[in-house]
Structure formats: C-alpha cells, structure tokens
Enzyme design. Structure first.
Site, short mmCIF file in Angstrom:
data_model
loop_
_atom_site.label_atom_id
_atom_site.label_comp_id
_atom_site.label_asym_id
_atom_site.label_seq_id
_atom_site.Cartn_x
_atom_site.Cartn_y
_atom_site.Cartn_z
N LYS A 21 -46.51 -1.24 41.14
CA LYS A 21 -46.10 0.00 41.82
C LYS A 21 -46.65 1.26 41.18
CE LYS A 21 -43.39 0.61 44.77
NZ LYS A 21 -41.95 0.41 44.84
N SER A 50 -42.78 1.40 38.25
CA SER A 50 -41.50 0.74 38.46
C SER A 50 -41.17 -0.07 37.21
CB SER A 50 -41.61 -0.18 39.68
OG SER A 50 -40.64 -1.20 39.61
N ASN A 107 -19.31 47.51 39.07
CA ASN A 107 -19.65 47.12 40.44
C ASN A 107 -21.05 47.60 40.85
OD1 ASN A 107 -17.12 46.11 40.35
ND2 ASN A 107 -16.22 47.51 41.86
N GLU A 151 -41.37 13.04 46.20
CA GLU A 151 -40.03 12.68 46.69
C GLU A 151 -38.96 13.63 46.14
OE1 GLU A 151 -39.32 8.47 45.97
OE2 GLU A 151 -41.39 8.08 46.48
N SER A 207 -18.40 35.37 33.43
CA SER A 207 -19.71 35.06 34.03
C SER A 207 -20.82 35.07 32.98
CB SER A 207 -20.03 36.06 35.14
OG SER A 207 -19.92 37.39 34.68
N HIS A 212 -46.28 12.87 67.11
CA HIS A 212 -45.31 11.75 67.08
C HIS A 212 -45.68 10.70 66.04
CE1 HIS A 212 -44.05 13.38 71.03
NE2 HIS A 212 -45.36 13.47 71.25
#
Ligand code: ARG
Length: 461
Positions: free
Chosen positions: A287, A281, A114, A294, A27, A160
């Site tokens: 764009k 873009s 542990n 996002e 690990s 909505h």
C-alpha cells in the site's frame, strides 16, 4: 486573586471569583496570541490620549516605553504570559502597571475591553490572513508550472465521473487556479471590511473624552473608523466573512484532494504522489496511501464547523457586547490554523506529484470521448447536428458490439452507417486534434492553456 493580575473589575466585588468558574470565564489560553496586537492598539491609544491632553505627555511616554518593553520581552521569550490573568488585556495592563506604576493605570482612559478586544481581533486577523494568501500564491504558481508542462497532455474530461470529452491536463489544473484566485480575492475582501478601528466605541456608548479616533486608526494602518459605537463593539461580521472565505477554500482543497485520491488509485493511475507525501499500511506491504489528501478532505468539516459556530454564536445576540462573543476567537483561529496546516502539506504534495501522461492518454482513448467530434465531423459535411448525433450513437453501439473503438472501427463500417464518412474522419477524431480544436476562450486547447498560464502569472505579479 491579588497582585498585578487582580481583576480589572475588582472594586465592586466583596469576594474573588470561584476558581473553576474563573477558568471557565477566562480567555487567556487562546487570546494570548493577540498580545502584540493588544500592545500595538494600546500604544496608539496612549499616544492619542497624550496628544489630546487627556493624559500628560510624560505619562504617554512612560506608557509607550513600558509597552515597548513588554512587546520586546514577549518576542524574546523573556516574559511569559501568566495564565492566571483573565485575558490578554488584563495581563498587558497588569504587567505595564507593575513596571511603570500609576501611568499604567491611566492607559485605559476612554477605553473598554469591549472596543479593545474588537480592535485586537481585527488587527490579528488582518495579519494572520497574509501567510495564507502567500500559500495560495505558491499553490497557484505550482499549478501554473505544472499546467505549462502539461499543456499538451491529453486526458479524459468527465461529467458524472464518466469519460466525456478530451481535455488537457493543464486545463484541468488551471480550473483549480481559477478557484484559488477567487479565494484570494475573497480574503482581500474580508480584510477590507475588518480593517477599520472600533476604538472610541468604548464599552458601548462611546466616551466623553475628546478622543481622536481617526489618528488612532491611521497609526494602526487601518482604513478608517467604525461609525456606530454599538456596532463597533458587537460586530463580528468580519470573523464570519473570513471563516466563510476559508470554508470555501477548504471546499476547493477538498475537491482537489478527492481527485488526487482518485487519480492515484490503480483504477486511474494518472498520477503518483511522492513518497514524502504518502503513507504506508501497517499490514499491507503493497500500500501507498494518499493520507495527506484524505486529511485535507476530512479537515474541511472542521472549518465549516467553525463557520457554523460563529454564525450560531451571533444570531440571537442583543446589542451590544455579550460574553458569548468571546467564543469568536477559538473558532476563527481554528479555521485559520487548519487552512494554514492543510496548505503547508498540500502545496508541496502537488508540486512533487508525478504525472503519468500515458495512462491519461490510454483512459482518454478507451471511452468514446471523441464521439462529439465525430458528430461534428458529419456536421462539417452538411448533416444537421441531430442526425449526426444519431449516426455517431449508432457507431458507438457498433464499436461496443465488436469490442472496438472509434479509432479502430474500419471505414467500411462508418460508411455503412453514413456515406458522408471518408478517410479523413480518423484525423478528425484524433484526441490531440479534438483538444487542439477547442480553442474557444476558456477552452482546453494547449495554446489556451499556455495563454492562461501567462495571464495568471501576470496577475500574481
Ligand atoms: N475576553 C473577552 C472577549 O474575548 C474580552 C472582552 C471582555 N469584556 C467584558 N465586558 N467582559 O470577548
């Protein structure tokens, strides 16, 4: 394997572990980030061993000096963590023994990896939460500043995703401040339960040495000790709690991102993101894309995945320690790193976004969002709400028919639907007035927004 990083469990074995299996079992690639916590835990343990007369004062001092040297060299970058060591505990103990000899071999008295790893991860997470807490503070401060500047800015409130009733942009932003305040309190809550010391649980059954567990906890600035040795080594609830708090935080960031994405579309154009937090873009020259928002929305899935990893890893484990639990670290570290990265980009993106109040006002004026206020006007003139609602519905239908709004419909048309309408209806349905009248506690009126901003600023201190 030979030398200083010989397996801590070498005595019983005739053969070295298979090389590829060693990589699988190891690990060190991800637990080395707990090096400083491992050293701090070992220092506290060694000091206590010496205080209790379990090791000599001289050995205690040699261990302390040796560990301090390792901590300093790691911080300075003059000591590299050897990837050949099985884990960070093996590395630190091996390095210590290489530096100070036999005293180093006495460090692990009355301790197991542990309880050691259970301590290290608690200490590490306790610290790692703090920068995220700070980032949330910054975000809420930014929201307060923006909300104050836009306490009077009218925008449509939605249900909505349909225009519903007039609100202020400041009020909308302060809704997110509420969510992030809850996120901070969830982080604090998770820290509260993780901040107890499992050292002394040893492998699973405690130890026969007369350890002073409370002193170790106190030295490490922990609030107390765990009370059952089996639970002490096998509890990872605090990882789940933290990942759950981080997941919910990502839900909030993701919902906010979704709105940012909508708002900077040409369909809304309520805001414009700064060039420094947008992308273009490769083919479409016009764009300007909200990639950061996002990506934050997209990365929420990773953090939920980390939470699921932890829950699934724990759910069938018998007591006490099982190697499955090594899987806790990558999951909870990834959740922390992801949230930290998201906030690093998100906070300045919000701070620098340009708000376009005229577009918000235009959108608010076009969707009959003052229809409830129009009905309330009739209620004020004595009409029962249900009748007022119906009359206003008729007016809306009339407007749609004529291509008008409630603001531009002639009074004569109003009066034909209901004779209670008078000239003052136009003031009653003015959007600014509709928002300003919503002064109920928790409502969007500008004076409420400003009071909320002050309250939240006070909370942040
Ligand atoms: N790397 C291990 C973990 O993260 C440390 C504890 C190892 N203990 C053991 N008995 N194998 O869980």
């Amino acid at each position: 394997m030979s030398g200083v990083y010989m397996k801590l469990w070498a005595g019983r074995f005739q053969k070295e572990i298979d090389k590829k299996t060693n990589d699988f079992n190891s690990s060190i690639t991800f637990d080395s980030r707990m090096a400083q916590e491992d050293i701090a835990g070992s220092m506290a343990h060694a000091a206590m061993l010496a205080k209790q007369g379990i090791i000599s004062k001289e050995d205690g001092e040699r261990i302390r000096e040796g560990l301090a040297g390792i901590a300093g060299d790691l911080a300075a970058g003059t000591l590299e963590i050897d990837p050949e060591a099985e884990d960070i505990h093996t590395f630190v103990e091996g390095e210590l023994t290489a530096r100070i000899g036999d005293a180093g071999k006495r460090l692990h008295t009355g301790r197991s990896r542990n309880d050691q790893v259970a301590l290290d991860i608690r200490l590490y997470l306790r610290g790692a939460v703090q920068p995220i807490r700070e980032q949330l503070h910054d975000l809420i401060r930014v929201l307060c500043d923006k909300a104050e500047a836009h306490a009077h800015t009218i925008m449509p409130g939605y249900t909505h995703l349909q225009r519903a009733q007039p609100i202020t942009f400041g009020h909308h932003l302060m809704a997110y401040a509420e969510m992030f305040l809850r996120d901070i309190s969830r982080l604090d809550d998770a820290v509260k339960r993780m901040n107890v010391s499992p050292l002394g649980s040893s492998a699973l059954a405690g130890t026969t040495y007369p350890l002073d567990r409370e002193t170790v906890a106190h030295t490490l600035e922990m609030d107390g000790i765990t009370h059952n040795s089996l639970d002490g080594v096998s509890d990872r609830d605090f990882c789940v709690e933290l990942a759950a708090a981080l997941s919910l935080m990502m839900v909030h960031l993701s919902r906010f991102s979704e709105e940012i994405i909508l708002w900077c579309s040409w369909e809304f154009k309520f805001i414009e993101l700064d060039d420094a937090f947008s992308t273009g873009s490769s083919i479409m020259p016009q764009k300007k894309n909200p990639d950061i928002a996002e990506l934050v929305r997209g990365k929420s899935g990773r953090v939920f995945g980390d939470l699921m990893t932890l829950l699934t890893m724990l759910k069938g484990l018998p007591l006490a320690y099982n190697k499955d639990m090594q899987e806790d670290k990558e999951a909870v570290f990834d959740a922390l790193d992801t949230v930290h990265m998201c906030l690093t980009a998100f906070v300045p993106m919000i701070d620098t976004m340009k708000v376009l109040p005229d577009n918000m006002r235009r959108a608010a004026a076009g969707g009959f969002i003052n229809a409830t206020d129009c009905a309330d006007y009739l209620v004020g003139k004595g009409l029962p709400f249900r009748d007022a609602y119906k009359a206003t519905g008729t007016l809306v239908a009339l407007c749609i028919d004529k291509g008008l709004t409630l603001e531009t419909l002639p009074l004569a048309d109003y009066q034909e639907v209901c004779p209670l309408f008078a000239e003052d209806v136009f003031d009653a349905i003015r959007l600014e007035r509709c928002a300003a009248m919503r002064r109920v506690p928790g409502g969007p009126a500008p004076e409420n927004v400003l009071a909320e901003v002050e309250r939240v600023r006070r909370l942040l201190g």
